[in-house]
Write a protein that holds these residues in place. Structure first.
Motif, PDB file in Angstrom:
ATOM      1  N   THR A  57       0.836  -1.201   0.000  1.00 18.75           N
ATOM      2  CA  THR A  57       0.000   0.000   0.000  1.00 18.75           C
ATOM      3  C   THR A  57       0.871   1.251   0.000  1.00 18.75           C
ATOM      4  O   THR A  57       1.955   1.271   0.577  1.00 18.75           O
ATOM      5  CB  THR A  57      -0.957   0.070   1.218  1.00 18.75           C
ATOM      6  OG1 THR A  57      -0.176   0.303   2.404  1.00 18.75           O
ATOM      7  CG2 THR A  57      -1.776  -1.190   1.358  1.00 18.75           C
ATOM      8  N   ILE A  58       0.364   2.277  -0.668  1.00 19.28           N
ATOM      9  CA  ILE A  58       1.080   3.544  -0.817  1.00 19.28           C
ATOM     10  C   ILE A  58       0.166   4.690  -0.408  1.00 19.28           C
ATOM     11  O   ILE A  58      -0.967   4.780  -0.880  1.00 19.28           O
ATOM     12  CB  ILE A  58       1.496   3.753  -2.292  1.00 19.28           C
ATOM     13  CG1 ILE A  58       2.453   2.638  -2.737  1.00 19.28           C
ATOM     14  CG2 ILE A  58       2.133   5.126  -2.489  1.00 19.28           C
ATOM     15  CD1 ILE A  58       2.775   2.679  -4.226  1.00 19.28           C
ATOM     16  N   ASP A  59       0.654   5.547   0.476  1.00 16.57           N
ATOM     17  CA  ASP A  59      -0.096   6.755   0.838  1.00 16.57           C
ATOM     18  C   ASP A  59       0.849   7.953   0.861  1.00 16.57           C
ATOM     19  O   ASP A  59       1.734   8.048   1.711  1.00 16.57           O
ATOM     20  CB  ASP A  59      -0.766   6.578   2.209  1.00 16.57           C
ATOM     21  CG  ASP A  59      -1.529   7.839   2.631  1.00 16.57           C
ATOM     22  OD1 ASP A  59      -1.636   8.781   1.822  1.00 16.57           O
ATOM     23  OD2 ASP A  59      -2.022   7.878   3.780  1.00 16.57           O
ATOM     24  N   THR A  60       0.654   8.866  -0.081  1.00 20.55           N
ATOM     25  CA  THR A  60       1.473  10.079  -0.133  1.00 20.55           C
ATOM     26  C   THR A  60       0.564  11.311  -0.179  1.00 20.55           C
ATOM     27  O   THR A  60       0.918  12.317  -0.772  1.00 20.55           O
ATOM     28  CB  THR A  60       2.394  10.068  -1.376  1.00 20.55           C
ATOM     29  OG1 THR A  60       1.583   9.868  -2.536  1.00 20.55           O
ATOM     30  CG2 THR A  60       3.425   8.985  -1.302  1.00 20.55           C
ATOM     31  N   GLY A  70       0.715  15.253  -4.028  1.00 19.37           N
ATOM     32  CA  GLY A  70       0.936  13.987  -3.329  1.00 19.37           C
ATOM     33  C   GLY A  70       0.038  12.885  -3.874  1.00 19.37           C
ATOM     34  O   GLY A  70       0.484  11.756  -4.091  1.00 19.37           O
ATOM     35  N   ILE A  71      -1.216  13.217  -4.090  1.00 23.82           N
ATOM     36  CA  ILE A  71      -2.167  12.245  -4.639  1.00 23.82           C
ATOM     37  C   ILE A  71      -1.622  11.684  -5.952  1.00 23.82           C
ATOM     38  O   ILE A  71      -1.617  10.468  -6.182  1.00 23.82           O
ATOM     39  CB  ILE A  71      -3.541  12.922  -4.916  1.00 23.82           C
ATOM     40  CG1 ILE A  71      -4.232  13.298  -3.605  1.00 23.82           C
ATOM     41  CG2 ILE A  71      -4.432  12.018  -5.764  1.00 23.82           C
ATOM     42  CD1 ILE A  71      -5.486  14.161  -3.794  1.00 23.82           C
ATOM     43  N   ARG A  72      -1.132  12.581  -6.810  1.00 24.78           N
ATOM     44  CA  ARG A  72      -0.680  12.143  -8.138  1.00 24.78           C
ATOM     45  C   ARG A  72       0.609  11.338  -8.074  1.00 24.78           C
ATOM     46  O   ARG A  72       0.791  10.395  -8.849  1.00 24.78           O
ATOM     47  CB  ARG A  72      -0.516  13.368  -9.054  1.00 24.78           C
ATOM     48  CG  ARG A  72      -1.842  13.971  -9.462  1.00 24.78           C
ATOM     49  CD  ARG A  72      -1.640  15.057 -10.494  1.00 24.78           C
ATOM     50  NE  ARG A  72      -1.097  16.274  -9.933  1.00 24.78           N
ATOM     51  CZ  ARG A  72      -1.835  17.328  -9.567  1.00 24.78           C
ATOM     52  NH1 ARG A  72      -3.140  17.300  -9.694  1.00 24.78           N
ATOM     53  NH2 ARG A  72      -1.254  18.407  -9.068  1.00 24.78           N
ATOM     54  N   ILE A  73       1.500  11.686  -7.149  1.00 19.98           N
ATOM     55  CA  ILE A  73       2.747  10.920  -7.043  1.00 19.98           C
ATOM     56  C   ILE A  73       2.436   9.488  -6.608  1.00 19.98           C
ATOM     57  O   ILE A  73       2.949   8.525  -7.178  1.00 19.98           O
ATOM     58  CB  ILE A  73       3.727  11.602  -6.060  1.00 19.98           C
ATOM     59  CG1 ILE A  73       4.263  12.897  -6.686  1.00 19.98           C
ATOM     60  CG2 ILE A  73       4.883  10.666  -5.708  1.00 19.98           C
ATOM     61  CD1 ILE A  73       5.151  13.699  -5.771  1.00 19.98           C
ATOM     62  N   GLY A  74       1.558   9.357  -5.617  1.00 18.84           N
ATOM     63  CA  GLY A  74       1.188   8.021  -5.149  1.00 18.84           C
ATOM     64  C   GLY A  74       0.520   7.211  -6.241  1.00 18.84           C
ATOM     65  O   GLY A  74       0.848   6.044  -6.474  1.00 18.84           O
TER      66      GLY A  74
END
Ligand SMILES: [Zn+2]
Lengths: 342, 238
Positions: free
Chosen positions: B5-8, B71-75
């Protein structure tokens, strides 16, 4: 399906620095197997120019499809790729980050090298795609919406920036005048079209040459001169001829670009000159510069219009030469909006 | 079933490796470096430390917002890129839904507060359900001004548990507004964690083990869109 051999070097090139989401697969530096460009021009048109947050949102929506399509059209899998090359600057930070994060993930998951490419270098390398036999040294005139540079190349990665704009880029000046004339965005092609039926000498406009011998550019004064001319003409109640203004402005910008390029050619003795960047698609610039260089027996090369605007093919091409040099980027690669040519 | 899982979506880079609902490795970075610089190196370290290979993964979970637009887009770009190469399904969850897991087993109203800039919060409200053993949404995700939101919560007449990155800067404000109805957990519990994302993602996967096309969830339109609509009219919702 394209025939591929184990020794073939396939580079996936990714470009998202401004308002085009683009990916291309390039074989051995010359064979463009696929080239996908998802342009956002229609989205930004209603705002009269590129809106950074809107551009970033468009990139993330289309990134996966654009990459998938590029591989599909090339008939290759991620496992066939030698490396992923991506623009990491200069450009809009939010837009760059989509491409950089996406490219890193692709390279990491595929277990192949990542290559960070300077967008300006990419523009110049579009010429290598068309002319792989191109020999050093050469002079490059890079003219786009964000940049106006004169660069002297001695070899791959070995170059000097001889001059650059001190204020507006040439393409930026075109955009602003196009907006003032109500021609819309993007300005360059609109100005060129409007100028076709105009008199390039209807208005007397300055040609800013800066101090003697300087290879830098300045277009903001020329832009103001046009805006002033437009105002005073209207004040006098004279109807303004849009084609005449467009033609006069286009000619003044091109005159400066040509004179500076000629001076740089004379200083360096380069026997080849390259045009690159969005404004390199301008037919009058090509013609004027080609004529003057021909008098000196100097060759002018430029990419086809599709490779002048932002695209993944030019990034893949630059990436190919970095790959040959084993010049790879770490996983910490970041977007650098103000990345210069150094 | 193994997953990542990824959260940025906040200033925390939160990563986790999990098997079914159990966390196997967790990464938490709350430093000055950007997500772009630290995300993949951290993932690489986690995989190495856990002795996991990417190809063992069954799917990838990603937090798709609300939060920092960049951040949303990087994740998402990262999750999507890996899923594309590895041919894995993607599962997207909301940052607020994931954070609600910080209030597991609590009797208070669970309210995540995320910094939405412009003096607003991204927020929603949840109640832990003893039957389902999970936080259930009672008020939908929204961007809200603190005064307005606090008033609405106060009307519900319950004790309220706040979690999220906007709690710290607004702690005094919340105290003044809600007095002894306020419950605040320690920072290490209330900031985004890979473990919370794992729970939200795993529940979603159990409900629908297929994956989906994941798109960003911004809540807010871009400023340019808002201004344009104000000037020229146009639809208010999408
Ligand atoms: Zn460009």
């Amino acid at each position: 399906m394209t025939e591929k051999r184990r020794s073939d070097i396939l580079i996936l090139g990714i470009e998202t620095s401004c308002d085009e989401t683009s990916a291309a697969v390039l074989k051995n530096g010359t064979d463009l197997l696929s080239h996908i460009i998802a342009s956002q021009i229609a989205t930004h048109q209603k705002y009269g120019g590129v809106v950074p947050e809107v551009a970033s949102r468009e990139h993330i929506l289309h990134f996966r499809e654009v990459v998938g399509q590029a591989l599909k059209e090339a008939g290759v899998d991620f496992q066939d790729l030698a490396a992923v090359a991506v623009t990491n600057g200069p450009g809009l930070v939010g837009s760059l980050l989509v491409g950089v994060a996406g490219a890193k993930a692709l390279a990491y998951a595929a277990g192949i090298p990542l290559i960070g490419i300077n967008h300006l270098e990419g523009h110049i390398y579009a010429n290598f795609l068309m002319h792989p036999e191109l020999e050093f040294p050469f002079l490059a005139l890079l003219v786009s919406g964000g940049h106006t540079h004169l660069v002297y190349f001695r070899g791959h990665g070995d170059f000097d920036v001889l001059g650059h704009t001190r204020d507006d880029a040439a393409g930026e000046a075109f955009d602003k005048i196009a907006r003032a004339l109500g021609l819309g965005y993007p300005g360059g092609p609109q100005i060129q079209k409007a100028a076709e039926h105009g008199d390039a000498f209807a208005f007397e406009l300055p040609r800013a040459m800066l101090e003697p011998g300087s290879l830098d550019f300045s277009f903001s004064g020329m832009k103001s001169a046009v805006l002033n001319t437009m105002n005073s003409t209207r004040m006098k109640g004279i109807e303004l001829s849009v084609p005449d203004v467009a033609a006069s402005f286009q000619q003044s910008v091109i005159d400066v670009l040509v004179r500076k390029a000629l001076l740089a050619q004379q200083n360096t003795g380069a026997q080849t000159v390259l045009l690159a960047g969005g404004v390199a698609a301008n037919a009058l610039l090509r013609r004027n510069l080609a004529e003057r260089l021909e008098e000196r027996g100097v060759k002018l090369l430029y990419p086809p219009p599709m490779l002048c605007t932002d695209n993944g093919a030019m990034i893949a091409t630059a990436g190919y030469y970095h790959y040959l040099d084993r010049d790879f980027a770490p996983l910490t690669l970041n977007a650098v909006p103000g990345l210069g040519l150094v | 079933m193994k997953f990542l899982t990824i959260d940025t979506t906040t200033k925390v880079t939160a990563l986790a490796l999990a098997e079914a609902g159990s966390v196997v490795a967790e990464g938490f970075l709350h430093t000055r470096k950007t997500h772009s610089e630290r995300l993949l190196p951290m993932l690489d370290q986690l995989l190495t430390a856990a002795d996991w290979k990417l190809k063992e993964l069954g799917f990838i979970g990603v937090v798709r917002g609300p939060g920092s637009f960049t951040g949303i887009r990087i994740g998402l770009a990262t999750a999507q890129g890996m899923a594309q190469v590895l041919n894995l399904p993607l599962v997207g969850v909301l940052s607020l839904d994931a954070l609600a897991w910080a209030g597991w087993g609590r009797s208070e109203l669970i309210v995540p507060l995320l910094d939405a800039r412009k003096h607003e919060w991204y927020t929603a409200a949840y109640r832990f359900d003893d039957m389902t053993q999970r936080p259930e949404r009672v008020l939908p995700p929204q961007a809200s001004a603190p005064a307005e939101w606090v008033l609405r919560l106060a009307d519900m007449g319950e004790r309220i548990l706040f979690v999220g990155d906007a709690v710290t800067p607004y702690e005094d404000y919340l105290h003044q507004a809600l007095g002894d109805r306020l419950v605040i957990l320690p920072e290490y519990v209330r900031l985004p964690r890979g473990a919370y994302t794992v729970q939200a993602v795993w529940q979603k996967w159990l409900a629908d083990p297929q994956g989906e096309r994941v798109e960003p969830y911004y809540i807010r339109k871009s400023e340019a869109e808002v201004n344009w609509e104000r000037k020229f009219g146009g639809k208010q919702d999408d």
